[in-house]
Design an enzyme around this catalytic site. Structure first.
Site, short mmCIF file in Angstrom:
data_model
loop_
_atom_site.label_atom_id
_atom_site.label_comp_id
_atom_site.label_asym_id
_atom_site.label_seq_id
_atom_site.Cartn_x
_atom_site.Cartn_y
_atom_site.Cartn_z
N LYS A 237 74.19 65.27 7.18
CA LYS A 237 74.34 64.74 8.54
C LYS A 237 74.64 63.25 8.52
CE LYS A 237 70.37 66.05 10.48
NZ LYS A 237 69.39 66.29 11.57
N LYS B 21 72.47 61.02 7.62
CA LYS B 21 71.27 60.33 8.10
C LYS B 21 70.36 60.00 6.90
CE LYS B 21 69.64 61.00 12.49
NZ LYS B 21 68.89 61.63 13.58
N1 C2G Z 1 65.38 62.52 20.87
C1 C2G Z 1 65.02 62.16 22.17
N2 C2G Z 1 64.89 60.85 22.47
C2 C2G Z 1 65.07 59.89 21.53
C3 C2G Z 1 65.42 60.25 20.21
C4 C2G Z 1 65.56 61.60 19.90
O1 C2G Z 1 64.84 63.02 23.05
N3 C2G Z 1 64.92 58.57 21.88
C5 C2G Z 1 65.54 63.95 20.57
C6 C2G Z 1 66.97 64.29 20.11
O2 C2G Z 1 67.82 64.45 21.22
C7 C2G Z 1 66.74 65.59 19.34
C8 C2G Z 1 65.32 65.40 18.77
O3 C2G Z 1 64.70 64.33 19.50
O4 C2G Z 1 66.74 66.70 20.23
C9 C2G Z 1 65.34 65.04 17.30
O5 C2G Z 1 66.15 63.89 17.14
P1 C2G Z 1 66.70 63.56 15.66
O6 C2G Z 1 65.58 63.59 14.69
O7 C2G Z 1 67.59 62.36 15.75
O8 C2G Z 1 67.57 64.86 15.39
P2 C2G Z 1 69.13 65.00 15.09
O9 C2G Z 1 69.52 64.16 13.95
O10 C2G Z 1 69.81 64.85 16.39
O11 C2G Z 1 69.15 66.51 14.55
O12 C2G Z 1 70.99 70.81 13.92
C10 C2G Z 1 70.66 69.79 14.84
C11 C2G Z 1 70.26 68.52 14.15
O13 C2G Z 1 69.35 68.74 13.10
C12 C2G Z 1 69.70 67.56 15.19
#
Ligand code: C2G
Length: 134
Positions: free
Chosen positions: A44, A46
């Site tokens: 990803k 990340k």
């Molecule tokens: N999130 C949120 N508010 C934030 C940060 C994150 O609501 N300020 C939510 C994101 O929208 C997501 C969840 O928390 O639904 C997890 O965020 P991340 O760990 O950044 O996940 P991501 O990298 O978006 O992974 O297959 C899908 C991916 O694995 C999603």
């Protein structure tokens, strides 16, 4: 029993994640979190401050989370929904539309992200503090 699933890296756990998890749990009675593995994070593009085991342990401390499973690939979602008898798939709305292909299997709901907080911001602030302390 309405079963909900959500996916993510959940690194440097913060109130944005916790609010998402609370709202996801409130969509049903049981919440499965598919937690991105360290290898999938690389896919990803990340980086995580914490390992999968540490991130899993922290998620399991949250009352809204009933089960944590690994997320290894983009393609596993359909199988996960079937394997775990999922009724609702939910993600933050930064993913709006990306997972609509699941809508023949379960309800797909995108929820508003919490503004002004992110794992990256926290890591940068921590980096800044440790540099200042040197
Ligand atoms: N999130 C949120 N508010 C934030 C940060 C994150 O609501 N300020 C939510 C994101 O929208 C997501 C969840 O928390 O639904 C997890 O965020 P991340 O760990 O950044 O996940 P991501 O990298 O978006 O992974 O297959 C899908 C991916 O694995 C999603």
């Amino acid at each position: 029993m309405r079963r909900v699933i959500t996916y993510g890296t959940f690194d440097t756990l913060h109130f944005g994640h916790i609010r998402l998890l609370r709202r996801a749990r409130e969509l049903g009675d049981y919440l499965v979190v598919a937690l991105s593995s360290d290898e999938f994070n690389e896919l990803k593009g990340k980086t995580s401050k914490f390992s999968w085991e540490e991130r899993k342990r922290d998620l399991e401390a949250i009352r809204y989370v009933d089960l944590v499973i690994p997320e290894h690939t983009w393609e596993q979602k359909r199988q996960d929904v079937q394997d775990h008898n999922i009724d609702v798939f939910t993600m933050g709305d930064d993913w709006t539309g990306e997972f609509d292909f699941l809508s023949d299997l379960c309800q797909v709901i995108y929820m508003p992200r919490t503004p002004e907080i992110s794992s990256t911001m926290i890591r940068n602030k921590m980096q800044g503090l440790s540099t200042a302390a040197e």
